[in-house]
Design a protein around this motif. Structure first.
Motif, short mmCIF file in Angstrom:
data_model
loop_
_atom_site.label_atom_id
_atom_site.label_comp_id
_atom_site.label_asym_id
_atom_site.label_seq_id
_atom_site.Cartn_x
_atom_site.Cartn_y
_atom_site.Cartn_z
N MET A 27 10.03 4.64 -6.12
CA MET A 27 8.75 4.79 -7.21
C MET A 27 9.41 6.03 -7.77
N TRP A 28 10.01 6.92 -7.25
CA TRP A 28 10.25 8.29 -7.85
C TRP A 28 11.05 8.01 -9.19
N ALA A 29 12.13 7.04 -9.01
CA ALA A 29 13.30 6.71 -10.06
C ALA A 29 12.31 6.07 -11.12
N ALA A 30 11.39 4.98 -10.67
CA ALA A 30 10.84 3.92 -11.78
C ALA A 30 9.80 5.06 -12.52
N LEU A 31 9.19 5.94 -11.77
CA LEU A 31 8.02 6.95 -12.52
C LEU A 31 8.80 8.01 -13.63
N ARG A 32 10.10 8.20 -12.99
CA ARG A 32 10.96 8.92 -13.82
C ARG A 32 11.36 8.50 -15.04
N ARG A 33 11.43 7.17 -15.21
CA ARG A 33 11.40 6.51 -16.56
C ARG A 33 10.46 6.50 -17.37
N LEU A 34 9.31 6.59 -16.97
CA LEU A 34 8.03 6.70 -17.55
C LEU A 34 7.73 8.10 -18.09
N GLY A 35 8.68 9.15 -17.63
CA GLY A 35 8.21 10.41 -17.79
C GLY A 35 7.17 11.15 -17.06
N THR A 36 7.00 10.61 -15.91
CA THR A 36 5.85 11.19 -15.03
C THR A 36 6.61 11.13 -13.62
N ARG A 37 5.75 11.89 -12.71
CA ARG A 37 6.04 12.21 -11.56
C ARG A 37 5.51 11.53 -10.36
N ALA A 38 6.11 11.04 -9.38
CA ALA A 38 5.41 10.56 -8.26
C ALA A 38 4.85 11.50 -7.41
N VAL A 39 3.56 11.03 -6.75
CA VAL A 39 2.81 11.74 -6.06
C VAL A 39 2.99 11.95 -4.52
N LEU A 45 0.78 -0.74 -10.61
CA LEU A 45 1.89 -1.49 -10.15
C LEU A 45 1.59 -2.91 -10.22
N HIS A 46 2.59 -3.56 -10.68
CA HIS A 46 2.42 -5.15 -11.07
C HIS A 46 3.48 -5.64 -9.91
N LEU A 47 2.98 -6.38 -8.64
CA LEU A 47 4.19 -6.68 -7.82
C LEU A 47 4.41 -8.31 -7.96
N THR A 48 5.57 -8.70 -7.81
CA THR A 48 5.94 -10.24 -7.52
C THR A 48 6.85 -10.17 -6.17
N ARG A 49 7.20 -11.47 -5.74
CA ARG A 49 7.61 -11.47 -4.78
C ARG A 49 9.08 -12.84 -5.00
N THR A 50 10.14 -12.57 -4.19
CA THR A 50 11.08 -13.43 -4.26
C THR A 50 10.86 -14.66 -3.44
N PRO A 51 11.20 -15.97 -3.81
CA PRO A 51 11.07 -17.24 -3.02
C PRO A 51 11.28 -17.04 -1.77
N PHE A 52 10.44 -17.61 -0.77
CA PHE A 52 10.74 -17.48 0.56
C PHE A 52 12.19 -18.37 0.98
N ARG A 100 0.97 -1.21 0.04
CA ARG A 100 -0.05 0.01 0.10
C ARG A 100 0.68 1.23 -0.01
N GLU A 101 1.98 1.30 0.54
CA GLU A 101 2.80 2.29 0.65
C GLU A 101 3.36 2.61 -0.64
N LEU A 102 3.77 1.75 -1.40
CA LEU A 102 4.16 1.88 -2.88
C LEU A 102 3.14 2.55 -3.70
N TRP A 103 1.82 2.18 -3.62
CA TRP A 103 0.92 2.59 -4.24
C TRP A 103 0.69 4.11 -4.10
N ARG A 104 0.89 4.48 -2.94
CA ARG A 104 0.41 6.00 -2.27
C ARG A 104 1.42 6.82 -3.15
N TRP A 105 2.39 6.34 -3.87
CA TRP A 105 3.40 7.40 -4.56
C TRP A 105 2.92 7.50 -6.14
N VAL A 106 2.12 6.59 -6.36
CA VAL A 106 1.83 6.45 -7.72
C VAL A 106 0.70 7.28 -8.37
N PRO A 107 0.81 7.75 -9.45
CA PRO A 107 -0.47 8.72 -10.02
C PRO A 107 -1.54 7.75 -10.75
N ASP A 108 -2.79 8.05 -10.71
CA ASP A 108 -3.89 7.41 -11.16
C ASP A 108 -3.53 6.35 -12.32
#
Length: 272
Positions: free
Chosen positions: A222-234, A39-46, A27-35
């Motif tokens: 999130m700032w760096a990832a969104l920057r590569r999309l040419g958009t800004r974190a919120v 986000l498509h999340l996956t996790r490393t194995p336990f 949820r914290e990651l999602w809060r930085w993201v514009p509408d």
């Protein structure tokens, strides 16, 4: 009811995220993201290892990250982020670059890591002297200090919590207390490490109090990832997100306390 005038859902742009198996702050990651971004999340194995250098190495193996990126290719993200600070600094600057290259090979898209995003954010803000807060043990914290120093940024002070589990349960109050203890000399910024440490709501308050940029692991990722999309974190008014918030005063030197790397840490706190 006629809903044809709605025209369908808005186009979405995708950011893929590979996170460690114990990551608890989606949820914290999602809060930085514009509408318009999903986000498509996956996790490393336990792996049955407590938070430490061994775990950082295990969750950042190239094969493990490559498998994570490949699970996202069907969704066609435009960029992939590895949301783990320790896993991306444990191999030093060269190791972080190698992680990005391995992820890009696996998914044919640009890749960022949390620790790479940290250095990118420090460069964006023109920071050469930074204080650190971590929830880690001393050995993991030292590894972060070495990574930052290798990149040419002086560490002016550091505070760590000594935790090996349940980092996502640390309350904002403790994060703020550790931030105040870390910024004891003339730091130009404060970095709060670990993507599993809650920071979203405390950052603007700390910036206002300390009068320096305060950045965190999830924020820079999130700032760096969104920057590569040419958009800004919120997010709330803060230096990294809003250039208008930059230019605050730096804390003065404290007499008798050195302002170079090597300032002793505060003692470890008991695990929560």
């Amino acid at each position: 009811m006629d809903i044809s005038f709605l025209g369908g859902p808005r186009p979405q742009r995708g950011v893929g995220v590979v996170a460690p198996f114990d990551f608890a702050l989606d949820r914290e990651l999602w809060r930085w993201v514009p509408d318009e971004v999903s986000l498509h999340l996956t996790r490393t194995p336990f792996v049955p290892v407590e938070v430490g250098l061994d775990l950082a190495r295990l969750v950042s193996e190239h094969e493990t990250l490559g498998d994570g990126v490949r699970t996202l290719t069907a969704i066609s993200p435009e960029v992939v982020a590895y949301a783990c600070t320790s896993g991306s600094f444990v191999g030093g600057v060269a190791g972080e670059r190698a992680l990005c290259e391995a992820m890009t090979r696996a998914g044919a898209v640009p890749a960022v890591t949390t620790s790479g995003a940290l250095l990118e954010a420090l460069a964006e803000l023109g920071i050469r002297r930074v204080a650190l807060v971590t929830p880690y043990t001393e050995s993991v914290t030292r590894s972060l200090e070495e990574y930052v120093a290798e990149a040419g940024v002086a560490v002016t002070g550091c505070a760590y919590m000594g935790l090996t589990r349940h980092i996502w349960k640390v309350p904002y109050r403790e994060v703020a207390d550790m931030a105040r203890r870390a910024v004891r000399t003339a730091a130009e910024a404060l970095f709060i490490s670990c993507t599993n440490l809650p920071t979203y709501d405390v950052l603007p308050q700390l910036e206002a109090e300390l009068r320096i940029p305060v950045i965190s692991a999830n924020q820079v990722t999130m700032w760096a990832a969104l920057r590569r999309l040419g958009t800004r974190a919120v997010g709330p008014y803060q230096a990294l997100i809003d250039p208008a918030a930059r230019g605050g005063q730096v804390l003065p030197d404290v007499p008798g306390v050195p302002d170079v790397p090597g300032v002793p840490d505060v003692p470890e706190q008991e695990q929560q």
